[in-house]
Write an enzyme that holds these catalytic residues in place. Sequence first.
Site, PDB file in Angstrom:
ATOM      1  CB  CYS A 163       8.137  -3.540   6.745  1.00 33.79           C
ATOM      2  SG  CYS A 163       9.735  -2.811   6.361  1.00 33.79           S
ATOM      3  CG  PHE A 218       1.342   4.774   9.367  1.00 28.66           C
ATOM      4  CD1 PHE A 218       1.884   4.723  10.648  1.00 28.66           C
ATOM      5  CD2 PHE A 218       0.751   3.615   8.859  1.00 28.66           C
ATOM      6  CE1 PHE A 218       1.831   3.551  11.404  1.00 28.66           C
ATOM      7  CE2 PHE A 218       0.701   2.450   9.597  1.00 28.66           C
ATOM      8  CZ  PHE A 218       1.247   2.422  10.877  1.00 28.66           C
ATOM      9  CD  GLU A 252      -3.831   8.540   3.779  1.00 35.07           C
ATOM     10  OE1 GLU A 252      -2.702   8.480   3.255  1.00 35.07           O
ATOM     11  OE2 GLU A 252      -4.643   7.593   3.771  1.00 35.07           O
ATOM     12  CD  GLU A 275       2.237  -5.952   7.535  1.00 37.56           C
ATOM     13  OE1 GLU A 275       1.474  -5.590   6.626  1.00 37.56           O
ATOM     14  OE2 GLU A 275       3.411  -5.536   7.652  1.00 37.56           O
ATOM     15  CB  SER A 307      -0.606  -2.501   3.015  1.00 33.31           C
ATOM     16  OG  SER A 307      -1.385  -1.875   2.016  1.00 33.31           O
ATOM     17  CE  LYS A 366      -0.464   9.350  -1.085  1.00 37.73           C
ATOM     18  NZ  LYS A 366      -0.702   9.559   0.366  1.00 37.73           N
TER      19      LYS A 366
END
Length: 476
Positions: free
Chosen positions: A273, A141, A168, A367, A218, A165
């Site tokens: 990240c 995201f 979402e 994280e 992740s 993809k």
Amino acid sequence: MNLNSAVKQNREKHPVINPATGEVIGQITWSTPEEVNQAVEKASKAFETWSRLTLKQRVQVFFRFKTILEDNLDELSRLCTSENGKTVGESKAGIEKGIEVIEYAASLPQILAGGYQEVSSGVSCRMITEPLGVVAGVTPFNFPVMVPLWMIPLALACGNTMVHKPSEQVPLSAIRLREHLIEAGLPEDAFQLVHGAREVVECLIDHPKIEAFAFVGSTKVARIVYERGTRLGKRILALGGAKNYLVLLPDADPDLSADNISTSFCGCTGQRCMAAAVLLAVGDTQEIIDKVVESTKKIALGKDMGPVISRQALERITGHIDQAEKDGAKVLLDGRNATVPGKEGGFWIGPTILDNVSPDIPAAQEEIFGPVLSIIRVSNLAEALEIERKSPYGNAAAVYTRNGGLAKKCAESFSASMIGIKIGVPVPREPFSFGGRGQSRFGCGDITGEGGIQFWTQTRKITERWGLPEGEEWVF
Ligand code: NAD
């Protein structure tokens, strides 16, 4: 209305939420396994023609795509901000970084000339780079445009067709990217979008016609997709999460370091990240730490810094801060319970600085993926390097010092692979490739640059011997 669209209309729709307000800004119907299969089949058919174009013909699409994105930069940035929450300036910067990958893809004819050598008398060897077929990309995201652009231009320019993809949580920017790609002249079926979450990802990995699968997200999911794909013998590159350490030495420039450290952990609300997560403060660095706090206090929530992506993320980050306090950390700056007037429904948290963090608590090791900086005090550089090297992640690390020798020592000692010297977000710019190590990357190579080309292609080596026909009058 045909039967298919009637069935689709009745299916559950998943809301897309503006994290700044909590408002629903779109509805997406997730793809069924049958629709994923149809997308792969269409891409497979399109491969027959797209892959046969010359490289020079294919990259024309990317010259046009770059111009279209530049012409629509403002609109695309606003769309990205509306579904992700980052500031419009941050959205623009991300898209511009993505455009660099498009430029790199457009220059592939200059890069991919192949190789030729006379390997023995009368025998030559040449190498051709070829596409793989239908490939897939799954993205997170936090960069709705940039991370898809790490994959799409290179995968397609190399001659593959692709099924993507997007997350979402941020599907709208990806839909707009596809529209711009078609506008740039890409054959419609060569780039397919599917929507959804785990089930769709699994369908893609398992599909026998998906030849390579790139993932960014992740560590937990990166590991799952890597293991699932490699068990099937697939080519997989899965970039995972990160915990990035910055080393602050006492001789560092106080103003430059303070501003840079602050921007590193607060930029994109800490949801990148490459963000600073831990500051390893060596020796007496109190003056600089005070300046980091002062510099961070100037960041205006809602103007200079956006919200986090969801209520769930907000609760996770707040939970980490609560736990760190219980674990003995001192909260120098507290972003919990922050609000932005008029945007009470949004997922807001202010910059948070934790001091005297012990290296063995979750705030120092896991994280958090929010605007939280954990300061660990150490007495010397060796101790700082030991802590960084123990981290299972290996994405980014940085050092602040005025001494070139110390900077070199750190750069060569860190376990991470993307290193900053007086730069807290050391993203390698094109043509240098992007990719971490350890649990920040499962698989081989990098996602952009040369690593990207290798990932999306295969080579053919042709060894040949040709003599001249003898006795034919028409030869000489
Ligand atoms: P995520 O792992 O939750 O989701 C990433 C993608 O995986 C999404 O498209 C999602 O739909 C899909 N997914 C989620 N659960 C799945 C499952 N069980 N099986 C298969 N697919 C699944 O990540 P996120 O929250 O969207 O993004 C944030 C994470 O991404 C952070 O950890 C961040 O560090 C990482 N990230 C890494 C890099 C990098 O270059 N290493 C870059 C950007 C983000």
